[in-house]
Design a protein around this motif. Structure first.
Motif, PDB file in Angstrom:
ATOM      1  N   SER A 149      11.902  30.244  -1.096  1.00  0.00           N
ATOM      2  CA  SER A 149      13.153  29.990  -0.398  1.00  0.00           C
ATOM      3  C   SER A 149      13.703  31.300   0.147  1.00  0.00           C
ATOM      4  CB  SER A 149      14.173  29.335  -1.338  1.00  0.00           C
ATOM      5  OG  SER A 149      14.425  30.176  -2.442  1.00  0.00           O
ATOM      6  N   ASP A 150      14.609  31.180   1.096  1.00  0.00           N
ATOM      7  CA  ASP A 150      15.252  32.358   1.665  1.00  0.00           C
ATOM      8  C   ASP A 150      16.180  32.959   0.610  1.00  0.00           C
ATOM      9  OD1 ASP A 150      16.048  34.084   3.998  1.00  0.00           O
ATOM     10  OD2 ASP A 150      17.991  33.149   3.541  1.00  0.00           O
ATOM     11  N   ALA A 152      18.659  35.112   0.822  1.00  0.00           N
ATOM     12  CA  ALA A 152      20.082  35.111   1.204  1.00  0.00           C
ATOM     13  C   ALA A 152      20.712  33.738   1.011  1.00  0.00           C
ATOM     14  CB  ALA A 152      20.246  35.578   2.638  1.00  0.00           C
ATOM     15  N   ALA A 153      19.932  32.679   1.224  1.00  0.00           N
ATOM     16  CA  ALA A 153      20.454  31.327   1.009  1.00  0.00           C
ATOM     17  C   ALA A 153      20.533  31.012  -0.489  1.00  0.00           C
ATOM     18  CB  ALA A 153      19.579  30.302   1.718  1.00  0.00           C
ATOM     19  N   GLU A 155      20.746  33.263  -3.000  1.00  0.00           N
ATOM     20  CA  GLU A 155      21.691  34.190  -3.641  1.00  0.00           C
ATOM     21  C   GLU A 155      22.549  34.849  -2.568  1.00  0.00           C
ATOM     22  OE1 GLU A 155      22.167  34.707  -6.818  1.00  0.00           O
ATOM     23  OE2 GLU A 155      20.487  33.550  -7.595  1.00  0.00           O
ATOM     24  N   PRO A 156      23.512  34.133  -2.002  1.00  0.00           N
ATOM     25  CA  PRO A 156      24.314  34.672  -0.896  1.00  0.00           C
ATOM     26  C   PRO A 156      25.009  35.997  -1.209  1.00  0.00           C
ATOM     27  CG  PRO A 156      24.789  32.347  -1.229  1.00  0.00           C
ATOM     28  CD  PRO A 156      23.902  32.776  -2.350  1.00  0.00           C
ATOM     29  N   SER A 157      25.314  36.246  -2.474  1.00  0.00           N
ATOM     30  CA  SER A 157      25.990  37.493  -2.833  1.00  0.00           C
ATOM     31  C   SER A 157      25.116  38.719  -2.587  1.00  0.00           C
ATOM     32  CB  SER A 157      26.431  37.461  -4.302  1.00  0.00           C
ATOM     33  OG  SER A 157      25.300  37.382  -5.150  1.00  0.00           O
ATOM     34  N   ALA A 159      23.046  39.072   0.111  1.00  0.00           N
ATOM     35  CA  ALA A 159      22.822  39.259   1.549  1.00  0.00           C
ATOM     36  C   ALA A 159      23.389  40.563   2.098  1.00  0.00           C
ATOM     37  CB  ALA A 159      23.348  38.058   2.333  1.00  0.00           C
ATOM     38  N   PRO A 160      24.596  40.973   1.730  1.00  0.00           N
ATOM     39  CA  PRO A 160      25.135  42.217   2.300  1.00  0.00           C
ATOM     40  C   PRO A 160      24.361  43.476   1.895  1.00  0.00           C
ATOM     41  CG  PRO A 160      26.890  40.933   1.255  1.00  0.00           C
ATOM     42  CD  PRO A 160      25.590  40.274   0.913  1.00  0.00           C
ATOM     43  N   PRO A 165      15.488  40.215   6.142  1.00  0.00           N
ATOM     44  CA  PRO A 165      15.280  38.949   5.443  1.00  0.00           C
ATOM     45  C   PRO A 165      14.143  39.016   4.425  1.00  0.00           C
ATOM     46  CG  PRO A 165      14.562  38.792   7.723  1.00  0.00           C
ATOM     47  CD  PRO A 165      15.168  40.142   7.563  1.00  0.00           C
ATOM     48  N   ASP A 167      12.238  36.465   1.205  1.00  0.00           N
ATOM     49  CA  ASP A 167      12.096  35.185   0.529  1.00  0.00           C
ATOM     50  C   ASP A 167      12.028  35.438  -0.965  1.00  0.00           C
ATOM     51  OD1 ASP A 167      11.998  33.757   2.916  1.00  0.00           O
ATOM     52  OD2 ASP A 167       9.812  33.812   3.005  1.00  0.00           O
TER      53      ASP A 167
END
Length: 189
Positions: A149-150, A152-153, A155-157, A159-160, A165, A167
C-alpha cells in the motif's frame, strides 16, 4: 562469535544499553533509508528505545562486549509473530548478524506457537539500492509479499517527512510451530 539475547524489561533503565541501542538503530537506518526521509529525522529516540526494552520487545546481537545488532519483536495474535527495526552495525554488515537475529525471532515465534512471522519493508517508488537489496535478502529468507500500500495513505502523519512516494510492503514467512513439551505452555517472544 555473535551471541543473540533478549534482555529483562528492567534493563530499560540501563542507560548505556539504551543509548547504545538507540544509536545503533539510528546509524543503521541513516544508511539504509538514505534519501527516503527529510534530513534530521531519526528512526527512534532514547525514550522510545527504553520503552521497547521495558516492554520486552528488543533482542540484541552482542560480539564480545559490543552491541552489534538489534531487532524489535512481538506476538501479534492469530498465530503471528512480528519483527521490525532490524539493525546491524554498518561497519559489520554482510557478516550474518542480521540473519542470526531473524533466525532467533523465527525460533522464538515457533516456540510461542506462531505459524507466520511478519515484517514490513519500505519500498520507494523510484529505485533505491539498499531497499532493492533488502527485498531480495528477505525473499531469500522465505518472506513473501502479501500486500502493498501507499505509505502516505497508510500512515498520513509520515507524509511530510518523506522525500518521495514510498510503498509499504507487508511480508510473511510461514513457519512450523515447535511442539510443546509435556507440562509446559507457550511463551512470548
Amino acid at each position: 562469535m555473535v551471541e543473540i539475547l533478549s534482555v529483562a524489561p528492567e534493563q530499560s533503565m540501563d542507560i548505556p544499553l539504551v543509548n547504545d541501542a538507540c544509536d545503533l538503530i539510528n546509524r543503521a537506518y541513516e544508511i539504509a533509508e538514505v534519501g527516503l526521509w527529510r534530513p534530521g529525522l531519526f528512526r527512534t529516540t532514547v525514550e522510545d528505545t527504553a520503552q521497547v526494552i521495558a516492554d520486552g520487545e528488543m533482542v540484541f546481537a552482542i560480539l564480545g562486549s559490543q552491541l552489534v545488532g538489534a531487532v524489535r519483536t512481538r506476538l501479534m495474535g492469530e498465530g503471528r509473530g512480528w519483527f521490525g527495526a532490524l539493525s546491524v552495525d554498518p561497519a559489520l554488515g554482510g557478516r550474518g548478524i542480521g540473519g542470526k537475529l531473524v533466525s532467533f525471532v523465527e525460533q522464538s515465534a515457533a516456540t510461542a506457537g506462531c505459524v507466520t512471522v511478519q515484517l514490513e519493508v519500505l519500498v520507494p517508488q523510484s529505485p533505491h539500492t539498499h531497499t532493492n537489496r533488502l527485498a531480495v535478502w528477505y525473499e531469500n529468507l522465505g518472506y513473501r509479499e502479501i500486500s502493498r500500500s501507499d505509505l502516505a495513505a497508510a500512515e498520513p502523519s509520515l507524509a511530510p517527512y518523506m522525500t518521495g512516494p514510498c510503498d509499504l510492503s507487508v511480508r510473511h514467512k510461514w513457519i512450523e510451530p515447535s511442539p510443546i513439551p509435556d507440562g509446559e505452555t507457550r511463551g512470548r517472544l
